[in-house]
Design an enzyme around this catalytic site. Structure first.
Site, PDB file in Angstrom:
ATOM      1  CD  GLU A  36      -2.826  -1.543   2.274  1.00 49.16           C
ATOM      2  OE1 GLU A  36      -3.820  -2.087   2.126  1.00 49.16           O
ATOM      3  OE2 GLU A  36      -2.246  -1.253   3.590  1.00 49.16           O
ATOM      4  CG  ASP A  38       6.179  -0.209  -2.595  1.00 49.80           C
ATOM      5  OD1 ASP A  38       6.555  -1.307  -2.542  1.00 49.80           O
ATOM      6  OD2 ASP A  38       6.734   0.492  -1.996  1.00 49.80           O
ATOM      7  CD  GLU A 114      26.579  -1.299  33.678  1.00 45.59           C
ATOM      8  OE1 GLU A 114      26.168  -1.165  32.640  1.00 45.59           O
ATOM      9  OE2 GLU A 114      27.239  -2.366  33.900  1.00 45.59           O
ATOM     10  CG  ASP A 118      15.007   6.095  26.633  1.00 47.60           C
ATOM     11  OD1 ASP A 118      14.879   4.767  26.262  1.00 47.60           O
ATOM     12  OD2 ASP A 118      14.121   7.033  26.601  1.00 47.60           O
ATOM     13  CE1 TYR A 223      23.526  -3.765  27.261  1.00 46.83           C
ATOM     14  CE2 TYR A 223      22.948  -1.663  26.515  1.00 46.83           C
ATOM     15  CZ  TYR A 223      22.775  -3.114  26.612  1.00 46.83           C
ATOM     16  OH  TYR A 223      21.858  -3.582  26.120  1.00 46.83           O
ATOM     17  CE  LYS A 310      12.195   2.445  32.498  1.00 46.37           C
ATOM     18  NZ  LYS A 310      11.360   1.543  31.817  1.00 46.37           N
ATOM     19  CB  CYS A 404     -20.355  -3.490  19.840  1.00 48.75           C
ATOM     20  SG  CYS A 404     -19.110  -3.392  18.751  1.00 48.75           S
ATOM     21  CB  CYS A 407     -21.203  -5.067  15.319  1.00 46.58           C
ATOM     22  SG  CYS A 407     -21.055  -5.910  16.945  1.00 46.58           S
ATOM     23  CB  CYS A 422     -18.198  -6.700  21.093  1.00 43.72           C
ATOM     24  SG  CYS A 422     -19.311  -7.103  19.837  1.00 43.72           S
ATOM     25  CB  CYS A 428     -17.803  -7.785  16.105  1.00 35.70           C
ATOM     26  SG  CYS A 428     -17.526  -5.998  16.430  1.00 35.70           S
TER      27      CYS A 428
HETATM   28  S1  IVH Z   1      22.129  -4.674  30.749  1.00 37.56           S
HETATM   29  C1  IVH Z   1      18.609  -7.514  30.151  1.00 37.56           C
HETATM   30  N1  IVH Z   1      22.755  -2.244  31.025  1.00 37.56           N
HETATM   31  O1  IVH Z   1      17.669  -1.939  28.699  1.00 37.56           O
HETATM   32  C2  IVH Z   1      19.723  -7.671  29.769  1.00 37.56           C
HETATM   33  N2  IVH Z   1      21.006  -2.880  29.398  1.00 37.56           N
HETATM   34  O2  IVH Z   1      15.483  -3.591  29.521  1.00 37.56           O
HETATM   35  C3  IVH Z   1      20.806  -6.980  30.144  1.00 37.56           C
HETATM   36  N3  IVH Z   1      19.877  -0.865  28.632  1.00 37.56           N
HETATM   37  O3  IVH Z   1      17.460  -4.095  25.950  1.00 37.56           O
HETATM   38  C4  IVH Z   1      20.884  -5.596  29.747  1.00 37.56           C
HETATM   39  N4  IVH Z   1      21.114   0.700  29.428  1.00 37.56           N
HETATM   40  O4  IVH Z   1      18.925  -1.942  25.726  1.00 37.56           O
HETATM   41  C5  IVH Z   1      22.056  -3.233  30.475  1.00 37.56           C
HETATM   42  N5  IVH Z   1      23.365  -0.076  31.263  1.00 37.56           N
HETATM   43  C6  IVH Z   1      22.640  -0.893  30.608  1.00 37.56           C
HETATM   44  C7  IVH Z   1      21.745  -0.468  29.942  1.00 37.56           C
HETATM   45  C8  IVH Z   1      20.830  -1.450  29.290  1.00 37.56           C
HETATM   46  C9  IVH Z   1      20.164   0.400  28.800  1.00 37.56           C
HETATM   47  C10 IVH Z   1      18.873  -1.276  27.830  1.00 37.56           C
HETATM   48  C11 IVH Z   1      19.180  -2.442  27.040  1.00 37.56           C
HETATM   49  C12 IVH Z   1      17.950  -3.539  27.462  1.00 37.56           C
HETATM   50  C13 IVH Z   1      16.991  -2.831  27.974  1.00 37.56           C
HETATM   51  C14 IVH Z   1      16.491  -3.824  28.960  1.00 37.56           C
END
Ligand code: IVH
Length: 674
Positions: A36, A38, A114, A118, A223, A310, A404, A407, A422, A428
């Site tokens: 689609e 293309d 560490e 992101d 890492y 987080k 719904c 439907c 639904c 549906c």
């Molecule tokens: S260690 C699970 N270290 O976080 C495998 N990951 O949710 C161990 N990430 O896919 C990963 N900073 O892309 C590790 N200092 C860090 C990180 C890191 C970012 C990301 C990584 C992974 C995701 C896990």
């Protein structure tokens, strides 16, 4: 067409294509098929060639050279690329610390903290010190080979300081400074801006044209060392080793003697991270000792030796303009708040999920309310709070629909009343098309030349009712098939080349593994990982169909919700009929055995595995048995040689094993055996 309408059409096509490019490159998503897409590009190029005076240097026909191929070779990862489980509080950190100590049976453990960068995870392979290949995470088991793009990352060495064979992992990202430079350039060119650094990095690495990628100023922090140096004994040494080899390893990591020091590190970076040039969304806490990491092992999703803390995400205030309802492929109704667009965490937010009626009730959200929205790490943000003091009119509570929207069937609610759905499962429209769209999607059968709009065209023309009908389509059926494209008045029709492409990709999809087919069936709660687990454990659809509830929940990490859903699905004769039809079309309903034998010590021995095991998943044990020539069966019988008993094994099993004179083994006995 007169000149005015050609211009209008060209502008509309450019707008649409830019929209899909943005989705694809920046959010790694597509909502229309390649085919689609293309069609739109080809029409644009045709019109621009016919009317050269309407050509423009910013037209997407020029920017992407008229074609985007999304084909990358895929390769298996040497070890699965897992994710991290998330925590948000000090209590969660204490719980993690307790779990680790308990599993290791020690009372002191050292951590390496560490920052959590992101960006986009990459797994990179070196041979004799030379860059060989870079893979994206993909589905965790296999990833896309984006080597040509990865080598444009200046901080990723092509040659290491030692001639070694390595597999390393890291995060590719665009720094805040470089992101600003990219967007400043876009502003100068009067082009639409990139929404945020992470999506731009991820989209860029999936581009075909690496010259464009090289202009995106991508960086990469390393890492982890997955394999390659048996001499390093802890994560700290791994990072120093990687640094010495020439990799870009940030100096922000810190060794912590205990969880108190971990919390100090977490607190320290909470505000300080804003000053860094890389976007971070938390901290990764890893058990430092690699031997301990090995003992702790992984679940199917994440390592037990690491966790992500987080930071609470940014929130913004906006207004709810409307509340709409979406019908998903399972019939579940999701309420969605349509928002006054607002910038949040680097992108413009126009919609937020309200999850279900309980959530609407809890928030007491109403149309015209001022609200706070937050991105909880997900792409779709959520409404976290209603500012009731700013409500002007008392319109009364918002009422959830009971019919719904697609439907008009009366909606039902789940046992706990939270989910409205639904019940018109068979007819549906969004449920019917949603199931087929799920089946053809990338992670399931990957039928790339079919998109949602052609699927709807096939349904509306009475050519398909369910996924099994796809495999019965013939060229004569679909040539000139009429279908609509969203937002367009004109009806389109399928031409020769597209028909061949569609039929070709349907045919090719027959090569997919059993787990893809199983996932594609769209059984409620059976996601990709669950489908893989089921395929690995039961080996064929017939064994899953005949498995009892108890046998299903015996599988690691498969609980009662999934078991009930599977049993319900296979009870429905129409579903069984679809499976039969798919079988006769030649789809894979068995898992290929691909075992390299280590020994034949367990030849002719049949094992039943029961209960849970410290440090080992059931799959790992099953693999070990099979690699030594043994077989694993689900239930005890006179043919069973051994019952491998873990923790929490049901007493009934023990009694039955005794009756049948079956030898009981614990994990230690088992390893002695092999
Ligand atoms: S260690 C699970 N270290 O976080 C495998 N990951 O949710 C161990 N990430 O896919 C990963 N900073 O892309 C590790 N200092 C860090 C990180 C890191 C970012 C990301 C990584 C992974 C995701 C896990």
């Amino acid at each position: 067409m007169d000149n005015k309408s050609v211009k209008k059409r060209i502008l509309q096509l450019r707008k649409e294509i830019n929209f899909h490019n943005k989705l694809y490159y920046e959010e790694s998503r597509n909502i229309i098929s390649d085919y689609e897409y293309d069609i739109k590009i080809q029409e644009l190029i045709k019109l621009e060639n016919l009317y050269p005076e309407l050509k423009s240097s910013s037209s997407p026909s020029i920017k992407v050279g008229g074609k985007i191929t999304k084909d990358f070779k895929t390769f298996m990862h040497v070890a699965p690329m897992l994710s991290l489980s998330n925590t948000y509080s000090n209590q969660d950190l204490d719980d993690f610390d307790k779990r680790v100590k308990k599993n290791l049976n020690i009372d002191k453990v050292e951590y390496l903290c560490e920052l959590k960068y992101d960006g986009v995870a990459l797994s990179i392979n070196y041979e004799n010190g030379l860059f060989k290949r870079a893979l994206t995470r993909g589905d965790g088991t296999k990833g896309d080979d984006i080597s040509n793009n990865a080598i444009t990352i200046k901080t990723l060495p092509i040659k290491l300081s030692e001639s070694v064979n390595l597999e390393v992992r890291g995060e590719a990202f665009i720094s805040k400074k470089n992101f600003k430079i990219l967007n400043d350039q876009k502003k100068i060119n009067n082009e639409e801006l990139f929404s945020n650094p992470r999506n731009t990095a991820s989209g860029s690495l999936k581009m075909q044209d690496s010259t464009i990628v090289s202009e995106r100023r991508i960086n990469c922090y390393l890492y982890s060392l997955v394999s390659g140096n048996e001499n390093v004994v802890n994560q700290e040494e791994s990072l120093n080793y990687l640094k010495n080899l020439g990799f870009n390893v940030p100096t922000t990591f810190r060794k912590c003697k205990n969880i108190i020091e971990v919390k100090e590190y977490v607190d320290y970076w909470e505000n300080k991270r804003e000053d860094l040039d890389v976007e971070t969304d938390g901290i990764v806490i890893k058990v430092n000792n690699l031997e301990y990491q090995k003992i702790l092992g992984n679940t199917s999703k994440s390592p037990r030796w690491a966790i992500a803390y987080k930071y609470k995400s940014e929130s913004k205030k906006t207004k709810v303009l409307d509340i709409k309802f979406q019908v998903g492929r399972t019939g579940a109704i999701t309420p969605v708040a349509i928002l006054d667009p607002v910038e949040l965490g680097g992108s413009i937010v126009k919609r937020a999920s309200l999850h279900n009626s309980n959530e609407i009730e809890r928030l007491d959200v109403r149309i015209n309310d001022s609200v706070y929205i937050e991105k909880g790490g997900e792409i779709i943000p959520k409404v976290t709070k209603v500012i009731t003091s700013e409500r002007i009119l008392d319109t009364g509570k918002f009422k959830f629909i009971d019919i719904c929207p697609a439907c008009n069937n009366k909606l039902k609610t789940s046992k706990d009343q939270a989910i409205h759905y639904c019940p018109n499962y068979k007819n549906c429209p969004p449920q019917v098309s949603g199931r087929i769209e799920h089946f053809i999607s990338k992670n399931a059968m990957n039928i790339e030349f079919l998109g949602p709009e052609t699927v709807k065209g096939l349904i509306n023309n009475g050519l398909i009712k369910d996924v099994s009908d796809l495999y019965l389509l013939k060229y004569e059926d679909i040539i000139d098939l009429k279908f609509n494209i969203e937002g367009e008045d004109k009806v389109r029709s399928l031409k020769n080349k597209s028909c061949k492409n569609i039929l070709g990709s349907i045919e090719k999809s027959k090569e997919n593994e059993f787990s893809n087919v199983l996932f594609g069936l769209g059984i409620r709660y059976v996601g990709k990982t669950t489908a893989k687990k089921l395929a690995e454990n039961f080996k064929s659809i017939d064994t899953i169909i005949s498995a009892s509830y108890d046998e299903i929940i015996e599988v690691d990490e498969i609980g009662d919700k999934i078991a009930e859903s599977l049993i319900k699905y296979f009870k429905d004769s129409e579903n069984l009929l679809i499976i039969e039809k798919l079988k006769s079309s030649g789809l894979n309903f068995t898992q290929e055995e691909n075992i390299k034998l280590k020994s034949d010590k367990l030849k002719n021995k049949i094992f039943v595995i029961s209960g849970k095991f410290k440090n080992y998943s059931r799959e790992q044990i099953q693999k070990e048995i099979e690699e030594n020539g043994g077989k694993v069966s689900k239930s005890l019988s006179s043919k069973t040689s051994y019952l491998l008993a873990g923790e929490n094994m049901g007493p009934k099993k023990k009694i039955k094993a005794k009756e049948l004179n079956i030898i009981l083994l614990d994990l230690k006995n088992f390893f002695e055996l092999i």
